[in-house]
Design an enzyme around this catalytic site. Structure first.
Site, PDB file in Angstrom:
ATOM      1  N   VAL A  46     -29.467 -14.425  25.416  1.00 37.81           N
ATOM      2  CA  VAL A  46     -28.055 -14.380  25.055  1.00 37.81           C
ATOM      3  C   VAL A  46     -27.932 -14.373  23.540  1.00 37.81           C
ATOM      4  CG1 VAL A  46     -25.824 -15.561  25.236  1.00 37.81           C
ATOM      5  CG2 VAL A  46     -27.450 -15.681  27.145  1.00 37.81           C
ATOM      6  N   CYS A  47     -27.132 -13.442  23.025  1.00 34.82           N
ATOM      7  CA  CYS A  47     -26.839 -13.423  21.596  1.00 34.82           C
ATOM      8  C   CYS A  47     -25.370 -13.071  21.404  1.00 34.82           C
ATOM      9  CB  CYS A  47     -27.769 -12.486  20.838  1.00 34.82           C
ATOM     10  SG  CYS A  47     -27.539 -10.751  21.161  1.00 34.82           S
ATOM     11  N   VAL A  48     -24.959 -12.852  20.199  1.00 38.81           N
ATOM     12  CA  VAL A  48     -23.545 -12.613  19.913  1.00 38.81           C
ATOM     13  C   VAL A  48     -23.047 -11.359  20.611  1.00 38.81           C
ATOM     14  CG1 VAL A  48     -21.846 -12.163  18.114  1.00 38.81           C
ATOM     15  CG2 VAL A  48     -23.627 -13.856  17.724  1.00 38.81           C
ATOM     16  N   GLU A 104     -22.847 -13.116  24.570  1.00 37.46           N
ATOM     17  CA  GLU A 104     -22.393 -14.406  25.093  1.00 37.46           C
ATOM     18  C   GLU A 104     -21.100 -14.274  25.886  1.00 37.46           C
ATOM     19  OE1 GLU A 104     -19.681 -16.303  23.649  1.00 37.46           O
ATOM     20  OE2 GLU A 104     -19.353 -15.199  21.831  1.00 37.46           O
TER      21      GLU A 104
END
Length: 103
Positions: free
Chosen positions: A7-9, A39
């Site tokens: 999960v990242c931005v 996310e």
């Protein structure tokens, strides 16, 4: 088959890391589905898919406690990717971290 969710931005910055992790998994003859999402997509993804581990990019480390509370009943190990491994795009080390969390 191991399902590893990063999960990242925006789900973009981890795409190279996913490729390197998949390469390392293939070299180890390990069946794994490794994917990255933004996310904002976590709720929808976990509603439709079982994952064995959730790894957070360092830029979203502040979400760890929220996710641990929110998805407690799913018993998904949730951890932040080591910043050095993330920065160096060390897929082998991040895969190792994921597998250790899965157990």
């Amino acid at each position: 088959m191991k399902n590893i969710m990063l999960v990242c931005v925006a789900g973009m910055s981890t795409s190279l890391l996913v490729s390197k992790m998949q390469k390392s998994a293939n070299e180890q003859n390990l069946e794994a589905e490794i994917f990255a999402i933004a996310e904002s997509e976590v709720d929808k993804t976990l509603a439709n898919k079982n994952v064995d581990v959730m790894l957070l990019g360092p830029q979203v480390r502040y979400l760890k406690g929220t996710y641990q509370s929110k998805y407690k009943e799913k018993n998904i190990p949730i951890e932040v990717i080591n910043m050095m491994d993330y920065g160096m795009m060390n897929g082998a080390n991040v895969l190792k971290q994921a597998l250790e969390l899965i157990g």
